[in-house]
Design a protein around this motif. Structure first.
Motif, PDB file in Angstrom:
ATOM      1  N   PHE A   1       0.882  -1.168   0.000  1.00 44.43           N
ATOM      2  CA  PHE A   1       0.000   0.000   0.000  1.00 44.43           C
ATOM      3  C   PHE A   1       0.918   1.216   0.000  1.00 44.43           C
ATOM      4  CE2 PHE A   1      -2.552   3.347   2.001  1.00 44.43           C
ATOM      5  CZ  PHE A   1      -3.736   3.248   1.315  1.00 44.43           C
TER       6      PHE A   1
ATOM      7  N   ASP B   1      -2.137  21.296  -3.898  1.00 49.33           N
ATOM      8  CA  ASP B   1      -2.350  20.072  -3.114  1.00 49.33           C
ATOM      9  C   ASP B   1      -3.652  19.356  -3.486  1.00 49.33           C
ATOM     10  OD1 ASP B   1      -4.049  21.965  -2.138  1.00 49.33           O
ATOM     11  OD2 ASP B   1      -3.587  21.637  -0.023  1.00 49.33           O
TER      12      ASP B   1
ATOM     13  N   LYS C   1      -6.101   6.136  -1.928  1.00 48.44           N
ATOM     14  CA  LYS C   1      -6.054   7.349  -1.121  1.00 48.44           C
ATOM     15  C   LYS C   1      -5.210   8.421  -1.809  1.00 48.44           C
ATOM     16  CE  LYS C   1      -7.778   8.646   2.561  1.00 48.44           C
ATOM     17  NZ  LYS C   1      -9.180   8.378   2.735  1.00 48.44           N
ATOM     18  N   ALA C   2      -5.800   9.600  -1.985  1.00 49.98           N
ATOM     19  CA  ALA C   2      -5.059  10.703  -2.587  1.00 49.98           C
ATOM     20  C   ALA C   2      -3.978  11.197  -1.633  1.00 49.98           C
ATOM     21  CB  ALA C   2      -6.017  11.841  -2.918  1.00 49.98           C
ATOM     22  N   ALA C   3      -2.852  11.619  -2.217  1.00 47.37           N
ATOM     23  CA  ALA C   3      -1.738  12.097  -1.397  1.00 47.37           C
ATOM     24  C   ALA C   3      -1.158  13.350  -2.025  1.00 47.37           C
ATOM     25  CB  ALA C   3      -0.657  11.017  -1.312  1.00 47.37           C
ATOM     26  N   TYR C   4      -0.507  14.170  -1.187  1.00 46.96           N
ATOM     27  CA  TYR C   4       0.201  15.343  -1.700  1.00 46.96           C
ATOM     28  C   TYR C   4       1.573  15.390  -1.063  1.00 46.96           C
ATOM     29  CZ  TYR C   4       1.792  20.141  -2.079  1.00 46.96           C
ATOM     30  OH  TYR C   4       2.574  21.249  -2.305  1.00 46.96           O
ATOM     31  N   TYR C   5       2.594  15.426  -1.882  1.00 46.69           N
ATOM     32  CA  TYR C   5       3.960  15.575  -1.370  1.00 46.69           C
ATOM     33  C   TYR C   5       4.406  17.014  -1.588  1.00 46.69           C
ATOM     34  CZ  TYR C   5       4.004  10.677  -0.481  1.00 46.69           C
ATOM     35  OH  TYR C   5       3.680   9.443   0.034  1.00 46.69           O
TER      36      TYR C   5
ATOM     37  N   PHE D   1      -2.060   6.732  -3.177  1.00 46.98           N
ATOM     38  CA  PHE D   1      -1.787   5.454  -2.528  1.00 46.98           C
ATOM     39  C   PHE D   1      -2.692   4.407  -3.146  1.00 46.98           C
ATOM     40  CE2 PHE D   1       0.142   8.103   0.679  1.00 46.98           C
ATOM     41  CZ  PHE D   1       1.113   7.297   1.264  1.00 46.98           C
TER      42      PHE D   1
ATOM     43  N   LEU E   1       7.484   5.284   3.192  1.00 50.47           N
ATOM     44  CA  LEU E   1       6.429   6.054   2.524  1.00 50.47           C
ATOM     45  C   LEU E   1       5.214   5.176   2.293  1.00 50.47           C
ATOM     46  CD1 LEU E   1       8.467   8.020  -0.122  1.00 50.47           C
ATOM     47  CD2 LEU E   1       7.752   8.761   2.129  1.00 50.47           C
ATOM     48  N   SER E   2       5.444   3.863   2.183  1.00 52.73           N
ATOM     49  CA  SER E   2       4.304   2.966   2.012  1.00 52.73           C
ATOM     50  C   SER E   2       3.904   2.457   3.389  1.00 52.73           C
ATOM     51  CB  SER E   2       4.664   1.820   1.071  1.00 52.73           C
ATOM     52  OG  SER E   2       5.451   0.860   1.739  1.00 52.73           O
ATOM     53  N   SER E   3       2.631   2.100   3.530  1.00 48.07           N
ATOM     54  CA  SER E   3       2.122   1.706   4.845  1.00 48.07           C
ATOM     55  C   SER E   3       2.136   0.193   5.011  1.00 48.07           C
ATOM     56  CB  SER E   3       0.698   2.234   5.023  1.00 48.07           C
ATOM     57  OG  SER E   3       0.107   1.661   6.167  1.00 48.07           O
TER      58      SER E   3
ATOM     59  N   TYR F   1       1.251  -1.257   7.726  1.00 48.40           N
ATOM     60  CA  TYR F   1       0.012  -1.542   8.462  1.00 48.40           C
ATOM     61  C   TYR F   1      -1.121  -1.909   7.493  1.00 48.40           C
ATOM     62  CZ  TYR F   1      -4.212  -0.516  11.146  1.00 48.40           C
ATOM     63  OH  TYR F   1      -5.444  -0.584  11.728  1.00 48.40           O
ATOM     64  N   LYS F   2      -1.258  -1.075   6.455  1.00 47.20           N
ATOM     65  CA  LYS F   2      -2.326  -1.312   5.467  1.00 47.20           C
ATOM     66  C   LYS F   2      -2.014  -2.537   4.607  1.00 47.20           C
ATOM     67  CE  LYS F   2      -5.243   2.396   5.287  1.00 47.20           C
ATOM     68  NZ  LYS F   2      -6.690   2.394   5.097  1.00 47.20           N
TER      69      LYS F   2
END
Lengths: 382, 140
Positions: free
Chosen positions: A51, A104, A262-266, A274, A339-341, A343-344
Motif C-alpha cells: 500500500f 495540493d 487514497k489521494a496524497a500530496y507531497y 496510494f 512512505l508505504s504503509s 500496516y495497510k
C-alpha cells in the motif's frame, strides 16, 4: 519425490476450503525453522501486499452522452484537467494531474471522490461538429450517473525501490518525502518481505491475467508495467537490488473503496495516489517456496542521494535495517521512514488470505509470461 | 512531599543579556533541570530559547522571578500540533523528520504513535505528511 503442485490442483483445494494459506510475513517467519521442501508440503498459497504511493495511476471514465451530444476536446473535473484526446465522452483522470491553482489538489483527489460517490463538476468544451453539435458542457457527475469507472494504472507495485537520503545542505521536498539536509533521515518505500514482486522475483507466477486485489476489489494484471526491467542486478538471494519489474493493473473502480485508494500530496512535488494491491502466489514447488521464504534482511536496496540531481548511489542497505527505524551509515545514525504503509499492506494480505481460505478467490495462471532480459532506454536529448 | 512541576517556555533575551550565563544560574541556584529544545542566540542580538524546565514548585517560582529580574521575556509555549489520527494510513513518512521522537513507528503493529508531550512544534511533520493530517494550533 519432491512435491509439485499446479494452479489447477491448488484451485481445487481452495474450492473445497482445504487450501492452506499464509501471508508472506508468516511464511518468512516459518522459513527460519523449516526447509523449502517442508514449506511446499505444508503451504498452498502465500498472500503478498503493498500500500504505497504509485504515481502512474489513473481512472478511465465514460460520462454518457448528452442530447445533443458533444465530442469533448478539453475538460476539467472540479477544475482539474483530465485527458480527453480519445473518443467523444471517454475521459482519463491521471492521478498526478494538478489543479492549476491548488497545488495540493489533483487527479487522485478526483478519483477518491468519485469512488466515495461525491458530485464533481464537469466542464467541457469542443468546436462542435455536424455529428456532435454541442460546444460546451457544465454539469455535475458522480458514480451513479456515469457509465464505466475503470481503474487503469500503467505502473504499479514496483519490485524494489531505492532508499533516499539528502547529502546536500538544504532540505529537499521530493516524491520520496521530506529529506533533511546532511543525511538527516532516510526514506524508503516498499513492504519488504510482504511485497508482491519481491516474493516472485523471476515473475514465474505473476503475468498477463493474474487475478489480484486492487483498491478493495478483485482485479487483474493487464500487462507488464511501464519501465518494466527484468535484467536488473540481483543480490546473493536472487532479488533485484533496485527498481525492476512493474505491473499494469486494471479493475472496476466502482467496487473499490477509499480505504485502499487514497489521494496524497507531497510538499513541492505534487499529487500522487496510494494504491492497495494484494497478489496471491501459489507454492508450486520447492524453488517457489524458497522465494516466498525470503526475509527482510535478505532484501537489499540502494541508498541514493536525492540532494544531487544525478541521484548517485552512496551505499546499500537491507529492509530489516530500514524497518528498524534507524540505519547506521558512514558511522552516522540516520532515522528512517517508510512512505508505504506496512500496516495497510498487512491488512490487505490478511483480507486476501481470508478470501482464499473461504473459497471466494481463485488463483489464475498467467496467460503469458512477461518479457525476460528486458532493459530500459533512457531519453537522449538530441 | 515536595511538589515538582514541568514548564515549557520560550525565553526571549534582550541583546544586552545574551552574554550572561542565565541557564547556568537557573541550574546552580534554583536546582532546575533544563532541557533546551531549540536555541537561537547570537552575541549582540536578541536571542530565543525554547526550554523545558523541571523542578520543585517553590524553586521554579523563584527561578521565574529571577528571569523577570534579568529582563528576560517569558512566554509559555502555546503552539501545539494537532493530529487527525482518524484519517492516518500509518505510512510513517512523518517519523524520520521528528527529532524529539514524538512520532514513532517502532511498535510491532506498525501503527503511528503520537506523543504530544514530546512534541516541540517544529512543524516538520506538517509538510512531511502526504495526507496533510497535521495542523498548527495557536490556541492556549
Amino acid at each position: 519425490m519432491p512435491v509439485k503442485k499446479s494452479f489447477q490442483e491448488i484451485n481445487e483445494k481452495i474450492k473445497k476450503g482445504k487450501a492452506v494459506v499464509l501471508t508472506a510475513e508468516e511464511v518468512s517467519a516459518m522459513g527460519r525453522d523449516l526447509s523449502p521442501a517442508q514449506v511446499v508440503e505444508k503451504v498452498d498459497v502465500v498472500t503478498t501486499a503493498t500500500f504505497g504511493p504509485m504515481c502512474s495511476s489513473g481512472m478511465l471514465i465514460n460520462t454518457g452522452h448528452s442530447d445533443p451530444p458533444i465530442r469533448i476536446e478539453s475538460a476539467t473535473l472540479n477544475g482539474v484537467p483530465v485527458f480527453s484526446g480519445i473518443a467523444a465522452v471517454d475521459l482519463y483522470i491521471g492521478a498526478t494531474e494538478n489543479h492549476p491553482e491548488r497545488p495540493d489538489y489533483g487527479g487522485a483527489h478526483i478519483i477518491e471522490e468519485l469512488i466515495d460517490g461525491k458530485d464533481l463538476e464537469l466542464v467541457a468544451h469542443a468546436k462542435g461538429t455536424d455529428c456532435y453539435p454541442r460546444r460546451d458542457i457544465r454539469t455535475t457527475i458522480n458514480r451513479e450517473n456515469i457509465n464505466e469507472m475503470i481503474m487503469f494504472n500503467p505502473r504499479n507495485a514496483y519490485q524494489n525501490y531505492p532508499a533516499a537520503v539528502n547529502a546536500s545542505n538544504r532540505i529537499k521536498y521530493t516524491y520520496m518525502g521530506s529529506l533533511l539536509p546532511r543525511m538527516g533521515n532516510a526514506n524508503y518505500s516498499t513492504s519488504g518481505e510482504l511485497s508482491p514482486l519481491l516474493n516472485d522475483p523471476d515473475m514465474r507466477t505473476i503475468g498477463l491475467g493474474t487475478r489480484i486485489f486492487l483498491g478493495g476489489t478483485t482485479a487483474y494484471v493487464s500487462w507488464h508495467g511501464t519501465q518494466y526491467k527484468s535484467n536488473a542486478e540481483l543480490n546473493e538471494h536472487g532479488v533485484p537490488v533496485s527498481n525492476a519489474a512493474t505491473l499494469t493493473v486494471m479493475g472496476d473502480a466502482r467496487n473499490m473503496s477509499s480505504e485502499y485508494i487514497k489521494a496524497a500530496y507531497y510538499e513541492k512535488y505534487g499529487v500522487s495516489m496510494f494504491v492497495g494491491i494484494g497478489i496471491p502466489i501459489p507454492v508450486l514447488d520447492e524453488e517457489m517456496a524458497a522465494r516466498l521464504m525470503i526475509r527482510n534482511e535478505q532484501i537489499t536496496t540502494r541508498i541514493l542521494d536525492y540532494g544531487n540531481p544525478d541521484h548517485p548511489e552512496l551505499g546499500r542497505v537491507n529492509y530489516a535495517q530500514l524497518m528498524s527505524g534507524e540505519i547506521e551509515f558512514n558511522g552516522k545514525k540516520i532515522r528512517t521512514s517508510s512512505l508505504s504503509s506496512l500496516y495497510k499492506a498487512r491488512k490487505i494480505a490478511g483480507i486476501l488470505k481470508k478470501q482464499i481460505e473461504e473459497g471466494a478467490f481463485l488463483l489464475s495462471e498467467p496467460l503469458e509470461a512477461f518479457p525476460a532480459g528486458k532493459g530500459l532506454n533512457s531519453l537522449e536529448i538530441r | 512531599m515536595v511538589k515538582r512541576v514541568k514548564k515549557r517556555l520560550v525565553l526571549r533575551f534582550p541583546a544586552d543579556r545574551v552574554n550572561e550565563p542565565i541557564t547556568y544560574v537557573l541550574i546552580k541556584d534554583y536546582d532546575v533541570s533544563i532541557n533546551i529544545l531549540n536555541a537561537d542566540i547570537t552575541h549582540g542580538k536578541e536571542g530565543n530559547l525554547l526550554i523545558e524546565m523541571r523542578g520543585e514548585a517553590a524553586k521554579m517560582d523563584e527561578a521565574l522571578e529571577y528571569l523577570k529580574d534579568r529582563k528576560v521575556h517569558i512566554s509559555p509555549v502555546v503552539k501545539t500540533i494537532l493530529f487527525n489520527e482518524k484519517d492516518c494510513i500509518h505510512c510513517g513518512a512523518c517519523a524520520s523528520v521528528c527529532f524529539p521522537g514524538a512520532l514513532t513507528m517502532k511498535n510491532s503493529n506498525r501503527k503511528l504513535k503520537f506523543s504530544p508531550d514530546r512534541c516541540v512544534a517544529c512543524e516538520l511533520c506538517i509538510k512531511a505528511c502526504p495526507l496533510q493530517l497535521f495542523e498548527l494550533n495557536f490556541g492556549a
